[in-house]
Design an enzyme around this catalytic site. Structure first.
Site, short mmCIF file in Angstrom:
data_model
loop_
_atom_site.label_atom_id
_atom_site.label_comp_id
_atom_site.label_asym_id
_atom_site.label_seq_id
_atom_site.Cartn_x
_atom_site.Cartn_y
_atom_site.Cartn_z
CE LYS A 14 0.91 0.94 4.52
NZ LYS A 14 1.61 2.16 4.99
CG ASP A 148 -0.32 -0.71 7.89
OD1 ASP A 148 -1.16 0.18 8.13
OD2 ASP A 148 0.90 -0.47 7.75
#
Length: 311
Positions: A14, A148
């Site tokens: 990401k 995350d």
């Protein structure tokens, strides 16, 4: 019906397109408000049944980049192993499992590679042991593994609040194209946060709780307007990452000089992310950065899907 002996899952790294950091909390974490973008650089985990009850792990390099695999633990401190342990505690008929991880996301690079490994392991072991958990349930379970990990399962675009684990999906009208420049070294996330706190203290700047992300970022992504997005991206950890690794500033400056619409440190760094107009420009910029500065540069796009079973 016989159960599968092996399941292969891919999960994305990401970029934090926007990142606001609040003060440190009593639990040691920092409150954040971030816009996550899943990009086309994938970790891959193959979970294979073992004949004993052990959980083991191996790691290989699936990238054209040199990755410091020796820095990855192969014991219970590995987040993918912790993911397998967690889902096994909830399975009715678990077995032992071997996790074979193929790394492509830079290690300690601020792109959530370890979290993607954990997400892929969670999805793979859930399927291997036939738990029946939905994707939404796995996202909730993943929050026990780190901030995350839920996003690596969800993918796409999302707003992350709390410590980043309170996710709300957001819409992007079209692909955004980026060029990633990984560093030859990693940065410790706790050290970057600590440096950010130090810099704020030295500047006499008191941090406030970030209640939401910059609406201009979401508006630009929703509209597919890369020029507006370029004016709205930002990262509260960038100054700290550059204080710990000053050489990042030169590459950031070069990327913009060579045509990037914007450049920023990805998450806690040291990977750099440059926003460009389209895929052709991403390929051209990656080549120019390689030619001019001799750095490895990877064109990627996003949003992409979250953790997905491939076989």
């Amino acid at each position: 019906m016989s159960r599968k002996r092996s399941v292969r899952v891919m999960a994305p790294g990401k970029i934090n397109v926007s990142f606001r950091m609040g003060p440190q909390r009593l639990d040691g974490y920092h409150s954040v408000a971030s816009v996550y973008l899943a990009v086309s650089l994938y970790e891959e985990v193959t979970a294979t049944v073992r004949d004993d009850d052990r959980i083991t792990v191996s790691v290989r390099n699936g990238s054209t980049l040199p990755l410091e695999l020796d820095d990855i633990p192969l014991d219970e401190s590995n987040l993918a192993v912790q993911a397998a342990q967690l889902i096994r505690s909830m399975a009715d008929r678990p077995t032992g499992v071997h996790l074979d991880i193929t790394k492509r996301v830079p290690i300690a690079g601020g792109m959530g590679g370890g979290s993607a490994d954990a997400a892929a392991a969670l999805v793979a072991c859930s399927a291997l042991w036939d738990t029946g958990f939905s994707r939404e349930e796995l996202v909730r379970i993943a929050s026990d593994l780190g901030a995350d990990v839920p996003f690596a399962i969800l993918g796409g675009v999302a707003v992350g609040l709390g410590i980043g684990d309170q996710l709300t999906p957001a819409l992007a009208r079209k692909d955004m194209n980026w060029v990633l420049v990984p560093a030859s070294f990693g940065l410790s996330t706790p050290k970057v946060y600590a440096m950010a706190d130090q810099l704020r203290e030295e500047a006499g700047f008191g941090a406030t709780e970030p209640e939401d992300v910059d609406p201009a970022v979401l508006k630009a992504m929703h509209a597919g307007d890369v020029d507006s997005l370029a004016n709205a991206v930002g990262n509260d950890l960038q100054a700290a990452a550059m204080a710990l690794a000053p050489e990042l500033a030169d590459i950031l400056e070069l990327g913009v000089a060579e045509g990037a619409l914007a450049g920023l440190v990805s998450g806690s760094g040291p990977t750099l992310a440059f926003l460009v107009a389209d895929r052709l420009e991403a390929e051209d910029l990656a080549q120019r950065l390689s030619d001019v500065a001799g750095v490895a540069a990877l064109p990627v796009h996003g949003p992409v899907h979250g953790a997905r079973i491939m076989a």
